[in-house]
Design a protein around this motif. Sequence first.
Motif, PDB file in Angstrom:
ATOM      1  N   ALA A   1      12.709   6.117  -1.382  1.00  0.00           N
ATOM      2  CA  ALA A   1      12.278   5.659  -0.274  1.00  0.00           C
ATOM      3  C   ALA A   1      12.285   4.041   0.038  1.00  0.00           C
ATOM      4  N   ASP A   2      13.048   3.798   1.015  1.00  0.00           N
ATOM      5  CA  ASP A   2      13.165   2.200   1.160  1.00  0.00           C
ATOM      6  C   ASP A   2      12.017   2.089   2.135  1.00  0.00           C
ATOM      7  N   ILE A   3      11.258   0.840   1.687  1.00  0.00           N
ATOM      8  CA  ILE A   3      10.187   0.275   2.488  1.00  0.00           C
ATOM      9  C   ILE A   3      10.361  -1.042   2.629  1.00  0.00           C
ATOM     10  N   ASN A   4      10.187  -1.500   4.135  1.00  0.00           N
ATOM     11  CA  ASN A   4      10.102  -2.716   4.827  1.00  0.00           C
ATOM     12  C   ASN A   4       8.765  -3.157   5.274  1.00  0.00           C
ATOM     13  N   ALA A   5       8.494  -4.248   5.035  1.00  0.00           N
ATOM     14  CA  ALA A   5       7.090  -4.835   5.945  1.00  0.00           C
ATOM     15  C   ALA A   5       7.588  -5.170   7.291  1.00  0.00           C
ATOM     16  N   ILE A   6       6.494  -4.836   8.148  1.00  0.00           N
ATOM     17  CA  ILE A   6       6.624  -5.138   9.735  1.00  0.00           C
ATOM     18  C   ILE A   6       5.641  -6.169   9.930  1.00  0.00           C
ATOM     19  N   GLU A   7       4.406  -5.607   9.515  1.00  0.00           N
ATOM     20  CA  GLU A   7       3.362  -6.792   9.639  1.00  0.00           C
ATOM     21  C   GLU A   7       2.764  -6.640   8.608  1.00  0.00           C
ATOM     22  N   SER A   8       1.416  -7.072   8.672  1.00  0.00           N
ATOM     23  CA  SER A   8       0.567  -7.000   7.129  1.00  0.00           C
ATOM     24  C   SER A   8       0.001  -5.762   7.124  1.00  0.00           C
ATOM     25  N   GLU A   9      -0.118  -4.955   7.998  1.00  0.00           N
ATOM     26  CA  GLU A   9      -0.721  -3.737   7.821  1.00  0.00           C
ATOM     27  C   GLU A   9       0.021  -2.488   8.370  1.00  0.00           C
ATOM     28  N   LYS A  10       1.600  -2.830   8.566  1.00  0.00           N
ATOM     29  CA  LYS A  10       2.671  -1.843   9.055  1.00  0.00           C
ATOM     30  C   LYS A  10       3.764  -2.028   8.176  1.00  0.00           C
TER      31      LYS A  10
ATOM     32  N   GLU B   1       0.950  -1.341   0.006  1.00  0.00           N
ATOM     33  CA  GLU B   1       0.056   0.023   0.007  1.00  0.00           C
ATOM     34  C   GLU B   1       0.801   1.036  -0.047  1.00  0.00           C
ATOM     35  N   LEU B   2       1.912   1.294   0.752  1.00  0.00           N
ATOM     36  CA  LEU B   2       2.888   2.376   1.068  1.00  0.00           C
ATOM     37  C   LEU B   2       3.488   2.706  -0.369  1.00  0.00           C
ATOM     38  N   CYS B   3       3.900   1.416  -0.945  1.00  0.00           N
ATOM     39  CA  CYS B   3       4.607   1.723  -2.407  1.00  0.00           C
ATOM     40  C   CYS B   3       3.782   2.223  -3.343  1.00  0.00           C
ATOM     41  N   GLU B   4       2.429   1.884  -3.443  1.00  0.00           N
ATOM     42  CA  GLU B   4       1.205   2.190  -4.342  1.00  0.00           C
ATOM     43  C   GLU B   4       1.077   3.749  -4.146  1.00  0.00           C
ATOM     44  N   PHE B   5       0.933   4.031  -2.663  1.00  0.00           N
ATOM     45  CA  PHE B   5       0.730   5.348  -2.440  1.00  0.00           C
ATOM     46  C   PHE B   5       1.983   6.337  -3.034  1.00  0.00           C
ATOM     47  N   LEU B   6       3.261   5.895  -2.733  1.00  0.00           N
ATOM     48  CA  LEU B   6       4.376   6.889  -3.262  1.00  0.00           C
ATOM     49  C   LEU B   6       4.724   6.528  -4.695  1.00  0.00           C
ATOM     50  N   SER B   7       3.969   5.783  -5.401  1.00  0.00           N
ATOM     51  CA  SER B   7       4.150   5.861  -6.841  1.00  0.00           C
ATOM     52  C   SER B   7       3.270   6.553  -7.495  1.00  0.00           C
ATOM     53  N   GLU B   8       2.411   7.092  -6.924  1.00  0.00           N
ATOM     54  CA  GLU B   8       1.324   8.131  -7.576  1.00  0.00           C
ATOM     55  C   GLU B   8       2.010   9.569  -7.017  1.00  0.00           C
ATOM     56  N   VAL B   9       2.546  10.263  -8.108  1.00  0.00           N
ATOM     57  CA  VAL B   9       3.150  11.395  -7.388  1.00  0.00           C
ATOM     58  C   VAL B   9       2.088  12.450  -7.087  1.00  0.00           C
ATOM     59  N   LYS B  10       0.984  12.461  -7.470  1.00  0.00           N
ATOM     60  CA  LYS B  10       0.007  13.326  -6.974  1.00  0.00           C
ATOM     61  C   LYS B  10      -0.329  13.395  -5.167  1.00  0.00           C
ATOM     62  N   ASN B  11       0.062  12.024  -4.588  1.00  0.00           N
ATOM     63  CA  ASN B  11      -0.054  11.917  -3.393  1.00  0.00           C
ATOM     64  C   ASN B  11       1.006  12.638  -2.419  1.00  0.00           C
ATOM     65  N   PHE B  12       2.164  13.024  -3.166  1.00  0.00           N
ATOM     66  CA  PHE B  12       3.296  13.839  -2.358  1.00  0.00           C
ATOM     67  C   PHE B  12       2.547  15.072  -1.778  1.00  0.00           C
ATOM     68  N   GLU B  13       1.629  15.494  -2.256  1.00  0.00           N
ATOM     69  CA  GLU B  13       0.827  16.664  -1.681  1.00  0.00           C
ATOM     70  C   GLU B  13       0.568  16.735  -0.206  1.00  0.00           C
TER      71      GLU B  13
ATOM     72  N   VAL C   1      10.231   1.967  -9.707  1.00  0.00           N
ATOM     73  CA  VAL C   1       9.442   1.455  -8.637  1.00  0.00           C
ATOM     74  C   VAL C   1       9.884   0.021  -8.580  1.00  0.00           C
ATOM     75  N   VAL C   2      10.423  -0.444  -7.440  1.00  0.00           N
ATOM     76  CA  VAL C   2      10.721  -1.840  -7.261  1.00  0.00           C
ATOM     77  C   VAL C   2       9.790  -2.371  -6.083  1.00  0.00           C
ATOM     78  N   ALA C   3       8.392  -2.685  -6.460  1.00  0.00           N
ATOM     79  CA  ALA C   3       7.447  -2.995  -5.398  1.00  0.00           C
ATOM     80  C   ALA C   3       7.797  -4.256  -4.799  1.00  0.00           C
ATOM     81  N   PRO C   4       7.585  -4.291  -3.511  1.00  0.00           N
ATOM     82  CA  PRO C   4       6.947  -3.232  -2.586  1.00  0.00           C
ATOM     83  C   PRO C   4       8.097  -2.616  -1.918  1.00  0.00           C
ATOM     84  N   ASN C   5       9.449  -2.509  -2.360  1.00  0.00           N
ATOM     85  CA  ASN C   5      10.265  -2.185  -1.293  1.00  0.00           C
ATOM     86  C   ASN C   5      11.027  -0.883  -1.922  1.00  0.00           C
TER      87      ASN C   5
END
Length: 130
Positions: free
Chosen positions: A84-93, A16-28, A63-67
Amino acid sequence: MNLESPKVTVNKSANELCEFLSEVKNFEQLMPENTSKFEVLNEKRFLFALKGMPEIVLELKEVVAPNKVVLGAASDKLPFTLTADINAIESEKSEAQLQFAGEFNAMMAMMIKGPITSFIGSLSENMSKL
C-alpha cells in the motif's frame, strides 16, 4: 507479474491510514464480499479465502510510516507482496494505491490475474469508504 489498483482518496490522514493498514485485523473491513474465510492468526498474520480460491496467509513484512505498508505471502508456494503506497493530500485526507507483485509461471499468472485484479480493486474501493 505486477498489478496496480486504482488510486483512491481516503478520509484519513496518511498516518491514520498507515496505522490502520499496519493492524492486520483491520483487513477484515476491507475484504471483498466474496470472502469465505478471514482469521487473524497473530498480530502480524492473517488468513483469508475468497470463494473458489485456496486459503492465503498474509504477513505484515514492512511498515515505512506514513507512506508504505508491505504485506507478503507467508508461504513460498505463491511468493508475492501486496504494498500500500500512501500519500498525504491534506491533514485529514490521503491517497492510496495497492501494488501486487509476484513471481508466477505463465499458466499460473493467466489463471490468477483476473481474481487478483478484482481483489485489489475491492480492497481499494473499500479503503475509500473508511
